[in-house]
Design a protein around this motif. Structure first.
Motif, short mmCIF file in Angstrom:
data_model
loop_
_atom_site.label_atom_id
_atom_site.label_comp_id
_atom_site.label_asym_id
_atom_site.label_seq_id
_atom_site.Cartn_x
_atom_site.Cartn_y
_atom_site.Cartn_z
N PHE A 1 0.98 -1.07 -0.03
CA PHE A 1 -0.10 -0.08 -0.08
C PHE A 1 0.66 1.30 0.05
CE2 PHE A 1 -2.75 -3.23 1.52
CZ PHE A 1 -3.81 -3.03 0.81
N ASP A 2 2.15 1.10 -0.62
CA ASP A 2 2.90 2.37 -0.92
C ASP A 2 2.70 2.91 -2.23
OD1 ASP A 2 4.83 4.14 -1.00
OD2 ASP A 2 6.37 2.76 -0.01
N LEU A 3 2.24 3.96 -2.59
CA LEU A 3 1.98 4.58 -3.81
C LEU A 3 3.50 4.78 -4.56
CD1 LEU A 3 0.22 5.21 -6.18
CD2 LEU A 3 -0.10 7.51 -5.21
N SER A 4 4.33 5.31 -3.79
CA SER A 4 5.56 5.50 -4.27
C SER A 4 6.28 4.31 -4.82
CB SER A 4 6.43 6.11 -3.22
OG SER A 4 5.94 7.48 -3.00
N ALA A 5 6.12 3.01 -4.19
CA ALA A 5 6.86 1.96 -4.53
C ALA A 5 6.37 1.43 -5.80
CB ALA A 5 6.56 1.05 -3.36
N LEU A 6 4.93 1.60 -6.14
CA LEU A 6 4.48 1.06 -7.27
C LEU A 6 4.74 1.88 -8.41
CD1 LEU A 6 2.05 -0.03 -8.98
CD2 LEU A 6 0.63 1.77 -8.20
N LEU A 7 4.99 3.37 -8.29
CA LEU A 7 5.56 4.33 -9.15
C LEU A 7 7.01 3.96 -9.39
CD1 LEU A 7 4.10 7.85 -8.13
CD2 LEU A 7 2.86 6.20 -9.73
N GLY A 8 7.54 3.87 -8.55
CA GLY A 8 9.18 3.27 -8.63
C GLY A 8 9.42 1.97 -9.56
N GLU A 9 8.35 1.15 -9.14
CA GLU A 9 8.39 -0.17 -10.02
C GLU A 9 8.16 0.26 -11.45
OE1 GLU A 9 6.76 -4.64 -10.24
OE2 GLU A 9 6.38 -3.44 -8.50
N LEU B 1 11.11 6.24 -21.93
CA LEU B 1 10.07 6.06 -20.80
C LEU B 1 10.77 6.63 -19.53
CD1 LEU B 1 7.61 3.36 -21.67
CD2 LEU B 1 7.59 5.87 -22.12
N GLY B 2 10.82 5.46 -18.77
CA GLY B 2 11.81 5.98 -17.37
C GLY B 2 11.12 6.75 -16.55
N ASP B 3 11.84 7.57 -15.92
CA ASP B 3 11.38 8.77 -15.03
C ASP B 3 10.43 9.72 -15.86
OD1 ASP B 3 12.98 8.11 -12.89
OD2 ASP B 3 14.71 9.17 -13.20
N ARG B 4 10.56 9.66 -17.08
CA ARG B 4 9.64 10.63 -17.82
C ARG B 4 8.12 10.17 -17.68
NH1 ARG B 4 10.75 11.01 -24.15
NH2 ARG B 4 9.58 12.86 -23.81
N LEU B 5 7.88 8.83 -17.28
CA LEU B 5 6.31 8.42 -16.78
C LEU B 5 5.91 9.28 -15.75
CD1 LEU B 5 6.84 4.67 -16.87
CD2 LEU B 5 5.30 5.98 -18.51
N LEU B 6 6.71 9.96 -14.82
CA LEU B 6 6.42 10.78 -13.67
C LEU B 6 6.20 12.18 -13.99
CD1 LEU B 6 8.15 8.68 -10.99
CD2 LEU B 6 5.91 8.32 -11.87
N ILE B 7 6.66 12.81 -14.97
CA ILE B 7 6.86 13.90 -15.22
C ILE B 7 5.93 14.51 -16.45
CG2 ILE B 7 8.97 14.44 -14.01
CD1 ILE B 7 10.24 14.39 -16.70
N PRO B 8 5.44 15.73 -16.63
CA PRO B 8 4.70 16.36 -17.72
C PRO B 8 5.68 16.20 -18.98
CG PRO B 8 4.41 17.77 -15.84
CD PRO B 8 5.63 16.93 -15.66
N GLY B 9 5.11 16.05 -20.03
CA GLY B 9 5.74 16.26 -21.35
C GLY B 9 6.00 14.90 -22.02
N LEU B 10 5.58 13.84 -21.83
CA LEU B 10 6.03 12.46 -22.37
C LEU B 10 5.01 12.63 -23.67
CD1 LEU B 10 7.47 9.94 -22.73
CD2 LEU B 10 5.92 9.00 -21.08
N GLN B 11 3.98 12.85 -23.66
CA GLN B 11 3.10 12.75 -24.90
C GLN B 11 2.88 14.25 -25.49
OE1 GLN B 11 -0.77 11.25 -24.28
NE2 GLN B 11 -1.44 11.29 -26.26
N TYR B 12 2.64 15.25 -24.74
CA TYR B 12 2.46 16.50 -25.10
C TYR B 12 3.67 17.65 -25.13
CZ TYR B 12 -2.22 14.96 -25.38
OH TYR B 12 -3.44 14.06 -25.77
#
Length: 575
Positions: free
Chosen positions: A214-222, A240-251
């Motif tokens: 129940f750790d959201l940070s662990a889910l995002l890290g995986e 992808l990698g860290d770009r999944l967590l920041i704006p700009g990957l698609q737009y």
């Protein structure tokens, strides 16, 4: 993906069980459909909470369950922006539209727009807009149906006939719901579907979070760790990698992409208050107070689900073998994220349940869209334009049912064409058309005293024409490998979503038409009446299906607490 996914027998069996149960419900409630108000507005007999759950069921379409989860799995933060836009849009509906619309109209959006204007041209324009918006929305739901079955039965994207048959079956079931149950049956299907969807999504979310303490940070890290890059269906490699967590990957790839995102956001936020099938739901409650309660309930339920979608998307990227690349290249494309996650967590049985819920989502939404489109044609065009208000209610309902069949046939054909598109993206196009053609006219009608028939026609037809034309000339239709027609290129408009241009243009056209058009005869008196009705509810439509009165409560014996059957108190109580 070459391996067989799940058991087709289990998948189809669970889905068939849902269809059977909902058909029984629809046939039972259809017995009380006796008037046009029963067929169009369920006799205005639903409470605010009931209608709020139904609105959530109507709104949480295949775009929410399949499209957004897939968009988050592949595009991370940028995919979640769909959820934010869809949810924020409800503030516009709550604050500007819901109560005033319920007080002013009867069955359709055309009732409001024509209240103080010339009936025939405005109703014809409102019906045209309703049919076009409904068709765009149906396009997305049918594409979702094709994507889901392509995944479950391993029908390849190249097999147009196989996927077409599946989409046709969905269309047939949709027509049966509408013809038999009307709005009342459709509403109960929405309520059942909303409950199933929330429970199914909550189960997956709990399962995913449980895998990560129940750790959201662990889910995002995986999710970040397992998706350093991916190969898209076109063969390109996407980092992808860290770009999944920041704006700009698609737009964020270019200035044009950022402008495209701004256009998308404008369409999402302003589109909900112009969607005909959402607006029609406000007529199923007895008064404006219940309409407001409907929206409040819907906002809570929809908000909770969109928080679930965040976990579902990143959970699919983290837990599905192959991650984002497998999801993007699966039969059905990015719409396959939630079913693939369900299969990974719970095997064939869980996949069958989630797939049945996804099908329930599609069936319920397309039924609501179909009854809205058919009601608008029958009530606005047939009864008030062709018959000039003299049509018998029975004849009007017959025309609505015939129109429902025609709408279903057109939706099936269009769904086959768009079967491989991301469903959330297709719904965003419907939002852009609704925000361009409907919302400016509604707001002008409700809040601008000078607004007239010419302004309404300029706004509706102008917004509708500009938005549809820009969509047809955009990369959404041609010019890209991911377009609806990838082998042609006539994309002269650079933005995939036209909202940034078409919505302001519609507002401007409405103002120009009003300033240059002549004043409608008797407009002042009708405007004053509309203002009083909109703000107070005086003269608004009332419920035609009275609630069942509760049985009188029997007196109780104060000594034993039991109800007294024969009247009076017991001897012990009297003493």
């Amino acid at each position: 993906m070459s391996e067989k996914l799940g058991s087709p027998v289990i998948n189809i069996s669970v889905f068939a069980a849902f269809v059977l149960v909902t058909l029984v419900v629809v046939f039972r409630v259809s017995r009380s459909n006796k008037t046009a108000s029963d067929y169009y507005a369920a006799g205005r007999s639903f409470t605010g909470p009931q209608n709020g759950v139904a609105i959530a069921g109507d709104y949480l379409s295949a775009a929410s369950f399949l499209g957004i989860a897939g968009a988050i799995a592949v595009n991370g933060y940028d995919g979640f922006l769909y959820s934010i836009g869809f949810l924020v849009a409800w503030l516009v509906a709550l604050l500007l539209v819901a109560e005033l619309l319920r007080n002013t109209g009867k069955f359709t959006m055309g009732d409001v727009l024509s209240f103080r204007m010339r009936q025939r041209p405005v109703r014809a324009a409102a019906a045209t807009s309703t049919l076009v918006v409904s068709l765009f929305y149906l396009l997305a739901q049918m594409a979702g149906a094709g994507a889901l079955i392509a995944l479950l039965l391993q029908i390849p994207n190249s097999n147009t006939l196989g996927q077409g048959i599946v989409i046709a079956v969905v269309g047939l079931l949709m027509i049966v719901y509408v013809l038999v149950g009307g709005m009342k049956g459709t509403t109960w299907v929405q309520i059942i579907k909303a409950g199933l969807l929330l429970v199914g999504a909550a189960t997956l979310v709990t399962w995913v979070l449980g895998r990560h303490a129940f750790d959201l940070s662990a889910l995002l890290g995986e999710a970040v760790e397992k998706n350093p890059s991916m190969q898209t269906p076109t063969g390109a490699v996407k980092e992808l990698g860290d770009r999944l967590l920041i704006p700009g990957l698609q737009y964020g790839a270019s200035d044009l992409a950022k402008i495209d995102f701004l256009s998308l956001g404008l369409a999402l936020v302003l589109g909900t208050a112009g969607l005909p099938h959402i607006l029609m739901r406000f007529y199923t409650v007895p008064n404006a107070k219940e309409a407001r309660r409907s929206v409040v309930w819907a906002i809570w339920l929809i908000g909770v689900f969109y928080l679930f979608s965040l976990v579902l998307g990143y959970g699919a990227a983290a837990l599905v073998p192959g991650g984002a690349e497998r999801i993007a290249n699966a039969p059905g494309g990015t719409n396959s994220a939630a079913p693939l996650l369900a299969y990974q967590l719970g095997g064939e049985f869980m996949l069958g349940i989630i797939s049945a819920i996804a099908f329930a989502t599609i069936l319920a939404v397309v039924a609501g869209l179909t009854i809205t489109a058919s009601a608008s044609f029958a009530h606005d065009v047939y009864a008030n334009v062709i018959k000039r208000g003299t049509a018998a209610p029975d004849a009007e309902v017959r025309v609505a049912r015939r129109t429902a069949v025609l709408v279903g046939v057109v939706a099936v054909g269009a769904g086959i064409l768009a079967r491989n598109q991301n469903v959330a993206f297709l719904v965003a196009l419907a939002f852009a058309v609704a925000a361009s053609a409907n919302l400016p006219t509604l707001l002008y009608s409700l809040f601008w005293k000078r607004f007239n028939t010419m302004g309404a026609l300029f706004s509706i037809y102008g917004g509708l024409g500009i938005s549809v034309a820009l969509i047809l000339l955009s990369p959404a239709v041609s010019g890209r490998p991911t377009s609806m027609v990838p082998n042609l290129d006539f994309a002269v408009f650079p933005l995939a979503n036209p909202g940034l241009v078409s919505i302001p243009a519609s507002f401007l056209l409405g103002a120009i038409g009003t300033l240059f058009g002549r004043k409608d005869e008797g407009a002042d008196a009708r405007q004053a009446e509309m203002e009083v009705r909109a703000l107070t509810g005086a003269g608004s439509e009332k419920a035609t299906a009275p609630k069942t009165a509760p049985l009188p409560k029997l007196p109780t014996d104060p000594w034993t607490g039991r109800e007294v059957q024969q009247g009076g108190f017991t001897g012990a109580a009297r003493q």
